[in-house]
Scaffold this active site. Structure first.
Site, PDB file in Angstrom:
ATOM      1  N   GLU A   1      15.197 -25.049  -6.291  1.00 42.83           N
ATOM      2  CA  GLU A   1      14.917 -23.616  -6.398  1.00 42.83           C
ATOM      3  C   GLU A   1      16.190 -22.838  -6.752  1.00 42.83           C
ATOM      4  O   GLU A   1      16.160 -21.915  -7.559  1.00 42.83           O
ATOM      5  CB  GLU A   1      14.304 -23.106  -5.081  1.00 42.83           C
ATOM      6  CG  GLU A   1      13.986 -21.630  -5.040  1.00 42.83           C
ATOM      7  CD  GLU A   1      12.948 -21.149  -6.065  1.00 42.83           C
ATOM      8  OE1 GLU A   1      12.351 -21.979  -6.767  1.00 42.83           O
ATOM      9  OE2 GLU A   1      12.781 -19.921  -6.171  1.00 42.83           O
TER      10      GLU A   1
ATOM     11  N   ASN B   1      -1.642   1.534   5.982  1.00 45.18           N
ATOM     12  CA  ASN B   1      -0.719   0.592   5.370  1.00 45.18           C
ATOM     13  C   ASN B   1      -0.308  -0.382   6.464  1.00 45.18           C
ATOM     14  O   ASN B   1       0.200   0.039   7.494  1.00 45.18           O
ATOM     15  CB  ASN B   1       0.505   1.372   4.851  1.00 45.18           C
ATOM     16  CG  ASN B   1       1.577   0.466   4.316  1.00 45.18           C
ATOM     17  OD1 ASN B   1       1.311  -0.661   3.913  1.00 45.18           O
ATOM     18  ND2 ASN B   1       2.801   0.963   4.296  1.00 45.18           N
ATOM     19  N   GLY B   2      -0.558  -1.683   6.257  1.00 45.13           N
ATOM     20  CA  GLY B   2      -0.196  -2.658   7.273  1.00 45.13           C
ATOM     21  C   GLY B   2      -1.354  -3.573   7.592  1.00 45.13           C
ATOM     22  O   GLY B   2      -2.277  -3.728   6.789  1.00 45.13           O
TER      23      GLY B   2
ATOM     24  N   TRP C   1      -2.857  -2.475  -1.811  1.00 40.22           N
ATOM     25  CA  TRP C   1      -2.509  -3.857  -2.074  1.00 40.22           C
ATOM     26  C   TRP C   1      -3.307  -4.650  -1.044  1.00 40.22           C
ATOM     27  O   TRP C   1      -3.010  -4.636   0.137  1.00 40.22           O
ATOM     28  CB  TRP C   1      -1.007  -4.072  -1.910  1.00 40.22           C
ATOM     29  CG  TRP C   1      -0.613  -5.410  -2.376  1.00 40.22           C
ATOM     30  CD1 TRP C   1      -0.390  -5.797  -3.664  1.00 40.22           C
ATOM     31  CD2 TRP C   1      -0.433  -6.566  -1.565  1.00 40.22           C
ATOM     32  NE1 TRP C   1      -0.085  -7.131  -3.701  1.00 40.22           N
ATOM     33  CE2 TRP C   1      -0.103  -7.623  -2.442  1.00 40.22           C
ATOM     34  CE3 TRP C   1      -0.526  -6.830  -0.204  1.00 40.22           C
ATOM     35  CZ2 TRP C   1       0.136  -8.911  -1.987  1.00 40.22           C
ATOM     36  CZ3 TRP C   1      -0.293  -8.115   0.243  1.00 40.22           C
ATOM     37  CH2 TRP C   1       0.039  -9.136  -0.638  1.00 40.22           C
TER      38      TRP C   1
ATOM     39  N   ARG D   1       3.571  -0.067  -5.185  1.00 40.05           N
ATOM     40  CA  ARG D   1       3.337  -0.737  -3.904  1.00 40.05           C
ATOM     41  C   ARG D   1       2.031  -1.507  -3.865  1.00 40.05           C
ATOM     42  O   ARG D   1       1.776  -2.283  -2.943  1.00 40.05           O
ATOM     43  CB  ARG D   1       3.298   0.300  -2.771  1.00 40.05           C
ATOM     44  CG  ARG D   1       4.611   0.941  -2.550  1.00 40.05           C
ATOM     45  CD  ARG D   1       4.550   1.892  -1.390  1.00 40.05           C
ATOM     46  NE  ARG D   1       5.860   1.943  -0.808  1.00 40.05           N
ATOM     47  CZ  ARG D   1       6.160   1.503   0.403  1.00 40.05           C
ATOM     48  NH1 ARG D   1       5.246   0.994   1.177  1.00 40.05           N
ATOM     49  NH2 ARG D   1       7.388   1.565   0.843  1.00 40.05           N
TER      50      ARG D   1
ATOM     51  N   LYS E   1      16.560 -20.543 -10.131  1.00 41.31           N
ATOM     52  CA  LYS E   1      16.930 -19.118 -10.073  1.00 41.31           C
ATOM     53  C   LYS E   1      18.122 -18.848 -10.984  1.00 41.31           C
ATOM     54  O   LYS E   1      18.163 -17.855 -11.696  1.00 41.31           O
ATOM     55  CB  LYS E   1      17.284 -18.711  -8.631  1.00 41.31           C
ATOM     56  CG  LYS E   1      16.099 -18.556  -7.706  1.00 41.31           C
ATOM     57  CD  LYS E   1      15.352 -17.278  -7.973  1.00 41.31           C
ATOM     58  CE  LYS E   1      13.904 -17.343  -7.593  1.00 41.31           C
ATOM     59  NZ  LYS E   1      13.023 -18.131  -8.440  1.00 41.31           N
TER      60      LYS E   1
ATOM     61  N   GLU F   1      16.975 -19.044 -14.721  1.00 34.31           N
ATOM     62  CA  GLU F   1      16.118 -17.982 -15.249  1.00 34.31           C
ATOM     63  C   GLU F   1      16.772 -16.611 -15.244  1.00 34.31           C
ATOM     64  O   GLU F   1      16.473 -15.779 -16.088  1.00 34.31           O
ATOM     65  CB  GLU F   1      14.747 -17.961 -14.572  1.00 34.31           C
ATOM     66  CG  GLU F   1      14.711 -17.526 -13.137  1.00 34.31           C
ATOM     67  CD  GLU F   1      13.293 -17.472 -12.569  1.00 34.31           C
ATOM     68  OE1 GLU F   1      12.344 -17.236 -13.322  1.00 34.31           O
ATOM     69  OE2 GLU F   1      13.148 -17.670 -11.342  1.00 34.31           O
TER      70      GLU F   1
ATOM     71  N   HIS G   1      23.338 -42.705  -9.771  1.00 31.72           N
ATOM     72  CA  HIS G   1      22.522 -43.518 -10.672  1.00 31.72           C
ATOM     73  C   HIS G   1      22.548 -42.973 -12.097  1.00 31.72           C
ATOM     74  O   HIS G   1      21.670 -43.290 -12.894  1.00 31.72           O
ATOM     75  CB  HIS G   1      21.089 -43.613 -10.144  1.00 31.72           C
ATOM     76  CG  HIS G   1      21.012 -44.278  -8.804  1.00 31.72           C
ATOM     77  ND1 HIS G   1      21.242 -45.621  -8.623  1.00 31.72           N
ATOM     78  CD2 HIS G   1      20.790 -43.768  -7.569  1.00 31.72           C
ATOM     79  CE1 HIS G   1      21.148 -45.911  -7.333  1.00 31.72           C
ATOM     80  NE2 HIS G   1      20.876 -44.790  -6.665  1.00 31.72           N
TER      81      HIS G   1
ATOM     82  N   LYS H   1       6.058 -12.460 -15.816  1.00 31.12           N
ATOM     83  CA  LYS H   1       5.736 -12.610 -14.391  1.00 31.12           C
ATOM     84  C   LYS H   1       4.518 -13.509 -14.207  1.00 31.12           C
ATOM     85  O   LYS H   1       4.450 -14.306 -13.281  1.00 31.12           O
ATOM     86  CB  LYS H   1       5.480 -11.222 -13.772  1.00 31.12           C
ATOM     87  CG  LYS H   1       5.236 -11.242 -12.274  1.00 31.12           C
ATOM     88  CD  LYS H   1       6.502 -11.581 -11.516  1.00 31.12           C
ATOM     89  CE  LYS H   1       6.288 -11.740 -10.018  1.00 31.12           C
ATOM     90  NZ  LYS H   1       7.369 -12.511  -9.395  1.00 31.12           N
TER      91      LYS H   1
ATOM     92  N   CYS I   1       0.787  -1.223   0.000  1.00 29.64           N
ATOM     93  CA  CYS I   1       0.000   0.000   0.000  1.00 29.64           C
ATOM     94  C   CYS I   1       0.833   1.294   0.000  1.00 29.64           C
ATOM     95  O   CYS I   1       1.820   1.402   0.696  1.00 29.64           O
ATOM     96  CB  CYS I   1      -0.950   0.066   1.182  1.00 29.64           C
ATOM     97  SG  CYS I   1      -2.077  -1.311   1.235  1.00 29.64           S
TER      98      CYS I   1
HETATM   99  C1  AGP Z   1       9.861 -18.113 -10.447  1.00 33.41           C
HETATM  100  O1  AGP Z   1      11.019 -17.407 -10.226  1.00 33.41           O
HETATM  101  C2  AGP Z   1       9.364 -18.108 -11.795  1.00 33.41           C
HETATM  102  N1  AGP Z   1       9.308 -16.844 -12.383  1.00 33.41           N
HETATM  103  C3  AGP Z   1       8.236 -19.059 -12.146  1.00 33.41           C
HETATM  104  O2  AGP Z   1       8.776 -20.338 -12.036  1.00 33.41           O
HETATM  105  C4  AGP Z   1       6.944 -18.998 -11.287  1.00 33.41           C
HETATM  106  O3  AGP Z   1       7.193 -19.461  -9.993  1.00 33.41           O
HETATM  107  C5  AGP Z   1       5.872 -19.851 -11.992  1.00 33.41           C
HETATM  108  O4  AGP Z   1       5.595 -19.308 -13.257  1.00 33.41           O
HETATM  109  C6  AGP Z   1       4.595 -19.976 -11.193  1.00 33.41           C
HETATM  110  O5  AGP Z   1       3.976 -18.746 -11.030  1.00 33.41           O
HETATM  111  P1  AGP Z   1       2.808 -18.559  -9.977  1.00 33.41           P
HETATM  112  O6  AGP Z   1       3.367 -18.854  -8.641  1.00 33.41           O
HETATM  113  O7  AGP Z   1       2.357 -17.159 -10.156  1.00 33.41           O
HETATM  114  O8  AGP Z   1       1.728 -19.543 -10.345  1.00 33.41           O
END
Ligand code: AGP
Length: 644
Positions: free
Chosen positions: A517, A134-135, A108, A47, A521, A524, A540, A639, A22
């Site tokens: 993970e 905000n909060g 938000w 925000r 990271k 990507e 294996h 995103k 927010c």
């Molecule tokens: C994460 O860094 C990625 N950009 C991607 O794997 C993301 O987590 C995935 O597309 C799922 O998105 P969501 O959590 O909005 O469903």
């Protein structure tokens, strides 16, 4: 001080105090307060953009179409991402002649759907007191019940509106706005930045805060307040950080700050060294590093009011009857990408604590596999955005097959929340960087809270065991704060790996999801081939890829599988790989096996994932930046993925 830190000095302004949710802006003494507020909101929109709203304080009798008895003019809009432009149509119209004071808010959503009715500012019963917030007000239900019993009518679903009514009671009894806020603030629990206006004092704003920041400022003719500095920088450099528990009264050209007892306080002047654009990133180089730093805050907010160190959990918001939840016999998690990895960590807790069978499925595969949904199956969709089309369709399919469904998401009222039977919200604030960081760790922590909630409903653990685990969960945000503080150190280590081509990430048990993970990271952001693998599985097949050019990152925190993991590390070392160990501080055994060490303060292995993943975020960040990549917008990615 970490490298990417905020180049502003002054009390209360540190990474730990960043508040992602927010935007708030307020001005008094302006010839065109609406213009000022709308310009400020545009700068604060990053925000949150679920809704926006403004209140102008008119001198009685000077304006048309006023709310309540007549001196507050309010307009709100809840068109996601378009609310500020929607309010622009009132600009320049002179609808409220004579108004010199205004407050605005860009939301938000955390409590209550992102509707116009829930948009700030909120008013009291008389329409003479307005508040933006905000909060999270933790005890809002309790306060609302008290207010309703006293005859107040609350119109929104927010946690915020109670404040307007609490202040109304005092103002009606004759208090000034400052005195009213002073009297009410001790009743409010939680984290808040609040700004209030009153029709009775048209050239006064009152601001107060607890944890979430507020900046106040002045020029010779204006009194100013905002949730962050970016909204005020173009107007003044005379800015002050309001301290926790302090209350500021703003009048044109005058700031007066008192503590809750009413004693005058000298506010701390901020020394400001940068411009508006940098301020939106709060001085960080990019949104990703900002969001990495926001994690302690995001995690604290996510568990606020939901879990207590004595083991009690409160998840009424889920909207599913406890009796139904207690009766489930199996959990299937569906998700994509980082959310899938959070699901893998969640599975460990769901199995070990709630003693429920749990599988974790890639959403895009689940839907087409003819999945078996037996009676008693809970399908838990995890999605930061709540809009990922693969997860959405998998959720819909699970529902069609009779599953009880819950979505765990960061975005209020997103697509999946309308599909699922129940909703759990992370409260990480908007995540702008394409790579998920704070939302990922918030998902992990909320899944652990959910697992403990199930454990207590199912009585699968004793009360003492639950309390012990709850204490560990509650301590995670602080542990994450400890690793975030080492941002520069991890980034420096990453720079040594800037030109690697192929990296294995290995982990066992809880470390496996962390390894996955870390690899995602790096892929990507840095565009480096990286593979996350269970360490025990290397022999294996994949070990044939290991030679002197290989880089192997091992998630090697102390835990029940340490000895086995170290044996796997020896195997890759023997074949000449460069070993990067993510390990506890002062673990000479692991450090002795590694070429490069990323140290983390020890965290109990049951809750360590959210802590361990942070150095790997920074590792990917550092490699990507060293290669000159755009970390906020990595190539080929979006995103929100709304295609199959
Ligand atoms: C994460 O860094 C990625 N950009 C991607 O794997 C993301 O987590 C995935 O597309 C799922 O998105 P969501 O959590 O909005 O469903």
């Amino acid at each position: 001080m970490p490298r990417a830190q905020v180049p502003v000095t002054g009390r209360s302004w540190a990474p730990g105090s960043l508040w992602p949710m927010c935007g708030i802006i307020g001005v008094t003494g302006s010839d065109d307060p609406l213009r000022f507020v709308l310009d400020g909101l545009a700068l604060l929109e990053y925000r949150g953009y679920d809704s926006a709203g403004v209140v102008l304080v008119a001198t009685a009798g000077e304006a048309e179409g006023l709310s309540g008895t007549g001196a507050l003019w309010r307009r709100r809009s809840a068109v996601r991402g378009e609310s500020i432009p929607a309010l622009e149509r009132f600009a320049g119209t002179d609808l409220v002649p004579g108004a010199r004071t205004g407050i605005g808010h860009t939301r938000w959503a955390t409590h209550g759907a992102p509707t116009e009715g829930n948009a700030h500012p909120h008013l009291d019963c008389t329409g003479r007191v307005a508040v933006v917030h905000n909060g999270i007000i933790e005890n809002h239900r309790h306060l609302a019940a008290k207010l309703v019993a006293a005859g107040h009518v609350l119109r929104s679903e927010t946690d915020t509106e109670v404040v307007a009514h609490l202040v109304e009671a005092e103002v009606t009894a004759g208090a000034s706005l400052l005195e009213a806020v002073q009297r009410c603030v001790s009743e409010i629990r939680g984290d808040f930045g609040l700004v209030l206006a009153s029709a009775d004092e048209p050239e006064v704003l009152v601001a107060t805060r607890q944890t979430s920041p507020l900046i106040v400022g002045r020029t010779s003719s204006l009194g100013l307040v905002a949730s962050d500095i970016s909204a005020l920088l173009e107007t003044t450099r005379e800015l002050y950080a309001l301290g926790d528990g302090e209350i500021a009264e703003l009048r044109p050209g005058v700031i007066r700050v008192v503590d809750r007892a009413g004693t005058r306080v000298e506010p701390t002047r901020l020394r400001v060294g940068w411009g508006v654009r940098a301020a939106q990133r709060e001085g960080f180089e990019d949104f990703m590093s900002k969001e990495i730093h926001e994690q302690p805050r995001a995690l604290t907010d996510t568990i606020l009011g939901r879990i207590h160190a004595d083991g009690t959990t409160e998840l009424e918001e889920l909207g599913i009857k406890e009796i139904e939840l207690a009766a489930i016999s199996r959990v299937i998690v569906i998700a994509c990408g980082s959310s899938y990895h959070a699901g893998l960590t969640g599975r460990v807790a769901i199995e070990a604590w709630a003693k429920l069978a749990c599988t974790v499925e890639i959403a895009s595969e689940f839907r087409y596999r003819n999945p078996i949904i037996e009676p008693g199956t809970l399908v838990l969709a995890i999605s930061q955005s709540g809009e990922t089309v693969d997860t959405f369709h998998a959720l819909r399919e699970a529902k069609r097959r009779g599953a009880l469904t819950v979505v765990l998401t960061n975005v209020v009222d997103s697509l999946m929340t309308r599909e699922a039977d129940g909703v759990l919200y992370t409260r990480a604030g908007p995540e702008i960087g394409v790579a998920s960081t704070k939302c990922h760790t918030a998902q992990i922590l909320l899944l652990q809270v959910f697992a403990l909630h199930l454990a207590s409903l199912r009585r699968s653990l004793s009360t003492d065991e639950i309390a012990e685990l709850a204490a560990l969960v509650v301590a995670v945000p602080a542990r994450v704060g400890d690793v975030v503080a080492r941002f520069d150190e991890y980034r420096h280590t990453a720079e040594q790996l800037a030109f690697v081509d192929d990296v294995f990430f290995l982990g066992r048990g809880g470390g496996y999801a962390v390894a996955l993970e870390g690899a995602l990271k790096l892929k990507e952001l840095a565009y480096v081939r990286a593979e996350g693998y269970p360490a025990g599985e290397m022999k294996h097949g994949p070990i044939s890829l290991i030679d002197r050019d290989a880089v192997v990152v091992v998630v090697a925190n102390r835990g029940s599988l340490s000895a086995k993991l170290l044996a796997n590390v020896e195997e890759v070392r023997a074949r000449g790989a460069t070993v990067v160990a993510l390990c506890d501080t002062d673990d000479p055994e692991v450090a002795g096996l590694a070429d490069i060490v990323l140290e983390v303060p020890h965290t109990d292995e049951t809750v360590a994932a959210a802590v361990l993943v942070v150095p790997l975020q920074v590792l990917a960040y550092g490699v990507a930046r060293a290669r000159g990549n755009d970390v906020d917008r990595p190539r080929n990615l979006a995103k929100v993925v709304t295609v199959e």
